[in-house]
Write a protein that holds these residues in place. Structure first.
Motif, PDB file in Angstrom:
ATOM      1  N   CYS A  28      16.528   3.572   1.179  1.00 60.15           N
ATOM      2  CA  CYS A  28      15.545   4.270   0.326  1.00 60.15           C
ATOM      3  C   CYS A  28      14.613   5.152   1.149  1.00 60.15           C
ATOM      4  CB  CYS A  28      14.666   3.257  -0.391  1.00 60.15           C
ATOM      5  SG  CYS A  28      15.572   2.054  -1.347  1.00 60.15           S
TER       6      CYS A  28
ATOM      7  N   SER B 296      11.140   6.066   2.332  1.00 63.10           N
ATOM      8  CA  SER B 296       9.862   5.368   2.444  1.00 63.10           C
ATOM      9  C   SER B 296       9.305   5.689   3.817  1.00 63.10           C
ATOM     10  CB  SER B 296      10.044   3.851   2.310  1.00 63.10           C
ATOM     11  OG  SER B 296      10.660   3.341   3.480  1.00 63.10           O
TER      12      SER B 296
ATOM     13  N   TYR C 248      16.108  -4.000  14.361  1.00 58.67           N
ATOM     14  CA  TYR C 248      15.647  -4.075  12.965  1.00 58.67           C
ATOM     15  C   TYR C 248      16.672  -4.794  12.087  1.00 58.67           C
ATOM     16  CZ  TYR C 248      14.721  -2.771   8.148  1.00 58.67           C
ATOM     17  OH  TYR C 248      14.530  -2.828   6.792  1.00 58.67           O
TER      18      TYR C 248
ATOM     19  N   ASN D 192       7.486  -8.484   0.984  1.00 55.31           N
ATOM     20  CA  ASN D 192       8.048  -7.134   1.160  1.00 55.31           C
ATOM     21  C   ASN D 192       7.672  -6.483   2.488  1.00 55.31           C
ATOM     22  OD1 ASN D 192       8.886  -4.303   0.073  1.00 55.31           O
ATOM     23  ND2 ASN D 192       6.693  -4.079   0.530  1.00 55.31           N
TER      24      ASN D 192
ATOM     25  N   ASN E 172       0.825  -1.222   0.000  1.00 59.38           N
ATOM     26  CA  ASN E 172       0.000   0.000   0.000  1.00 59.38           C
ATOM     27  C   ASN E 172       0.852   1.262   0.000  1.00 59.38           C
ATOM     28  OD1 ASN E 172       0.204  -1.217   2.884  1.00 59.38           O
ATOM     29  ND2 ASN E 172       0.030   0.989   3.223  1.00 59.38           N
TER      30      ASN E 172
ATOM     31  N   ARG F 127      -2.248  -4.863   5.374  1.00 54.75           N
ATOM     32  CA  ARG F 127      -2.914  -5.059   6.673  1.00 54.75           C
ATOM     33  C   ARG F 127      -4.079  -4.096   6.844  1.00 54.75           C
ATOM     34  NH1 ARG F 127       1.327  -2.975  11.324  1.00 54.75           N
ATOM     35  NH2 ARG F 127       2.248  -1.297  10.126  1.00 54.75           N
TER      36      ARG F 127
HETATM   37  N1  LIG Z   1      13.591   1.616   2.812  1.00 57.59           N
HETATM   38  C1  LIG Z   1      14.779   1.070   2.958  1.00 57.59           C
HETATM   39  O1  LIG Z   1      15.814   1.773   2.997  1.00 57.59           O
HETATM   40  C2  LIG Z   1      14.932  -0.437   3.049  1.00 57.59           C
HETATM   41  C3  LIG Z   1      16.214  -0.997   3.088  1.00 57.59           C
HETATM   42  C4  LIG Z   1      16.366  -2.394   3.183  1.00 57.59           C
HETATM   43  C5  LIG Z   1      15.240  -3.195   3.242  1.00 57.59           C
HETATM   44  N2  LIG Z   1      14.002  -2.616   3.215  1.00 57.59           N
HETATM   45  C6  LIG Z   1      12.846  -3.521   3.297  1.00 57.59           C
HETATM   46  O2  LIG Z   1      11.975  -3.310   2.202  1.00 57.59           O
HETATM   47  C7  LIG Z   1      10.622  -3.569   2.605  1.00 57.59           C
HETATM   48  C8  LIG Z   1       9.729  -2.377   2.256  1.00 57.59           C
HETATM   49  O3  LIG Z   1      10.159  -1.262   3.003  1.00 57.59           O
HETATM   50  P1  LIG Z   1       9.707   0.226   2.709  1.00 57.59           P
HETATM   51  O4  LIG Z   1      10.952   1.019   2.835  1.00 57.59           O
HETATM   52  O5  LIG Z   1       8.882   0.308   1.483  1.00 57.59           O
HETATM   53  O6  LIG Z   1       8.818   0.486   4.017  1.00 57.59           O
HETATM   54  P2  LIG Z   1       7.361   1.153   4.234  1.00 57.59           P
HETATM   55  O7  LIG Z   1       7.155   2.308   3.332  1.00 57.59           O
HETATM   56  O8  LIG Z   1       7.262   1.374   5.709  1.00 57.59           O
HETATM   57  O9  LIG Z   1       6.406  -0.026   3.806  1.00 57.59           O
HETATM   58  C9  LIG Z   1       6.313  -1.177   4.602  1.00 57.59           C
HETATM   59  C10 LIG Z   1       5.067  -1.924   4.224  1.00 57.59           C
HETATM   60  O10 LIG Z   1       4.949  -3.067   5.095  1.00 57.59           O
HETATM   61  C11 LIG Z   1       3.635  -3.045   5.652  1.00 57.59           C
HETATM   62  N3  LIG Z   1       3.546  -3.718   6.933  1.00 57.59           N
HETATM   63  C12 LIG Z   1       4.128  -3.372   8.117  1.00 57.59           C
HETATM   64  N4  LIG Z   1       3.718  -4.196   9.086  1.00 57.59           N
HETATM   65  C13 LIG Z   1       2.860  -5.074   8.512  1.00 57.59           C
HETATM   66  C14 LIG Z   1       2.095  -6.155   8.995  1.00 57.59           C
HETATM   67  N5  LIG Z   1       2.094  -6.482  10.300  1.00 57.59           N
HETATM   68  N6  LIG Z   1       1.333  -6.866   8.128  1.00 57.59           N
HETATM   69  C15 LIG Z   1       1.290  -6.527   6.831  1.00 57.59           C
HETATM   70  N7  LIG Z   1       1.967  -5.484   6.310  1.00 57.59           N
HETATM   71  C16 LIG Z   1       2.746  -4.778   7.152  1.00 57.59           C
HETATM   72  C17 LIG Z   1       3.291  -1.581   5.778  1.00 57.59           C
HETATM   73  O11 LIG Z   1       1.888  -1.409   5.966  1.00 57.59           O
HETATM   74  P3  LIG Z   1       1.304  -0.086   6.701  1.00 57.59           P
HETATM   75  O12 LIG Z   1       1.354   1.026   5.691  1.00 57.59           O
HETATM   76  O13 LIG Z   1      -0.076  -0.510   7.063  1.00 57.59           O
HETATM   77  O14 LIG Z   1       2.200   0.180   7.870  1.00 57.59           O
HETATM   78  C18 LIG Z   1       3.792  -1.074   4.437  1.00 57.59           C
HETATM   79  O15 LIG Z   1       2.868  -1.392   3.428  1.00 57.59           O
HETATM   80  C19 LIG Z   1      10.663  -3.836   4.120  1.00 57.59           C
HETATM   81  O16 LIG Z   1      10.671  -5.223   4.343  1.00 57.59           O
HETATM   82  C20 LIG Z   1      11.988  -3.242   4.531  1.00 57.59           C
HETATM   83  O17 LIG Z   1      12.521  -3.833   5.681  1.00 57.59           O
HETATM   84  C21 LIG Z   1      13.823  -1.262   3.107  1.00 57.59           C
END
Ligand SMILES: NC(=O)c1ccc[n+]([C@@H]2O[C@H](COP(=O)([O-])OP(=O)(O)OC[C@H]3O[C@@H](n4cnc5c(N)ncnc54)[C@H](OP(=O)(O)O)[C@@H]3O)[C@@H](O)[C@H]2O)c1
Length: 315
Positions: A231, A233, A196, A111, A32, A56
């Motif tokens: 990134c 986010s 984390y 993801n 989302n 969620r």
């Molecule tokens: N951004 C970075 O720099 C980075 C670096 C390395 C790895 N990652 C990984 O990449 C993935 C995406 O990250 P992002 O940066 O796009 O983060 P984000 O914008 O916070 O998105 C995270 C997503 O996960 C969902 N989520 C969280 N808890 C959940 C649950 N209990 N059940 C179902 N969905 C849930 C969130 O939903 P809600 O909107 O409802 O909270 C949101 O849709 C993550 O696994 C993160 O660890 C990110």
């Protein structure tokens, strides 16, 4: 230096996704917002036949769907399904729905992920361990039978931080690693600020264990893992440092390209860690501790069996 090179130079070279996904069904959890949503936007633009946004919060999911539809190819069907990774029952219900309603899955992005600024316990583990690790591999085990039937790719989104081993509890004795990781007082509580990266590092070990047990030449599914780099986010709200080095997530500055690329890497990437759209080495913490990898795999499988007996046979 490697981090800076990746963020400042490699970011500019990440390929813009251009392949056709016609005929393909793609599932993305946590789609989302952030990287998952932007990856979904690529797949919809490139004509995927069916996209499942697993979220969620259904309201947020439908808002994302409406937005993605504005740039989607004609004929791409986008569905919003409920999935809360903080509840094992929700993971099980989602997987049962996937099995019943989808006749194929070509790419599955695990993801969804969280950074928890405060200590809390969910399903018996520290919350980020449950969401980022245990539920991610419960989901993997539950959807693998369907993925095997269509020779799909399963891609958890991980990162392998190099600092996490001492304070993170990974040095604990046999059968006690996850208990140490979950314990807010372990090592005087010093590990907590690294929770984390620790939760993500656990997943790196798990993907490698799957590939060790089920090598690519005898396994119909490619299970790899991708680190999108640092990134922008919603995840990064808690970490304000390094802002100007971050890749775009929400507006395709590169992070989502690495996700889509992970889905076309094929069997050579089974068990591998992907960064900057190529196979990379995870950190020394991973490479130097095969014993930790093996011991964690035993602990994770025991946890999954306690949730659903027999489920680890699916690996
Ligand atoms: N951004 C970075 O720099 C980075 C670096 C390395 C790895 N990652 C990984 O990449 C993935 C995406 O990250 P992002 O940066 O796009 O983060 P984000 O914008 O916070 O998105 C995270 C997503 O996960 C969902 N989520 C969280 N808890 C959940 C649950 N209990 N059940 C179902 N969905 C849930 C969130 O939903 P809600 O909107 O409802 O909270 C949101 O849709 C993550 O696994 C993160 O660890 C990110």
């Amino acid at each position: 230096m490697g981090f800076l090179r990746s963020q400042l130079i490699e970011t500019r070279k990440l390929p813009y996704p251009s392949a056709s996904y016609a005929g393909q069904t793609i599932v993305i959890t946590g789609s989302n917002t952030g990287l998952g949503k932007e990856a979904a936007r690529h797949y919809a633009r490139l004509g995927a036949s069916r996209l499942i946004l697993a979220v969620r919060n259904l309201e947020k999911g439908h808002a994302a769907r409406k937005d993605i539809q504005t740039t989607a190819a004609k004929g791409t069907a986008i569905d919003v399904w409920e999935l809360d990774m903080a509840k094992y029952s929700s993971v099980q219900a989602f997987a049962a729905r996937l099995d019943a309603e989808l006749n194929r899955v070509d790419i599955f992005h695990a993801n969804a992920g969280v950074v928890c600024p405060k200590y809390s316990v969910t399903e018996g583990n520290e919350t980020s361990v449950t969401i980022n690790y245990v539920s991610t591999f419960l989901l993997a085990a539950l959807v693998l039978p369907k993925l095997k039937a269509t020779a799909a790719q399963f891609i958890p989104h991980m990162s392998a931080a190099s600092t996490a081993i001492k304070n993170g509890g990974l040095g604990a004795s046999d059968g006690a690693i996850l208990a140490a990781v979950n314990d807010p007082h372990f090592a005087g509580g010093a590990h907590w600020k690294e929770q984390y990266p620790v939760s993500k590092l656990l997943g790196v070990f798990a993907v490698r264990s799957i590939a060790k047990e089920r090598p690519a030449d005898a396994y119909p599914v490619t299970v790899n893992m991708v680190s999108p780099g640092l990134c922008h986010s919603e995840l990064s709200r808690e970490a304000e440092g390094c802002r100007r080095w971050r890749r775009g997530g929400a507006h395709d500055g590169g992070g989502s390209r690495t996700l889509v690329d992970a889905g076309v890497q094929g069997a050579k990437s089974h068990g591998q860690y992907l960064a900057d759209c190529r196979i990379a080495q995870p950190s020394a913490v991973v490479l130097d501790n095969p014993d930790v990898q093996d011991r964690l795999w035993v602990e994770l499988k025991a946890k999954l069996e306690a949730i659903q007996p027999g489920v680890t046979d699916n690996f």
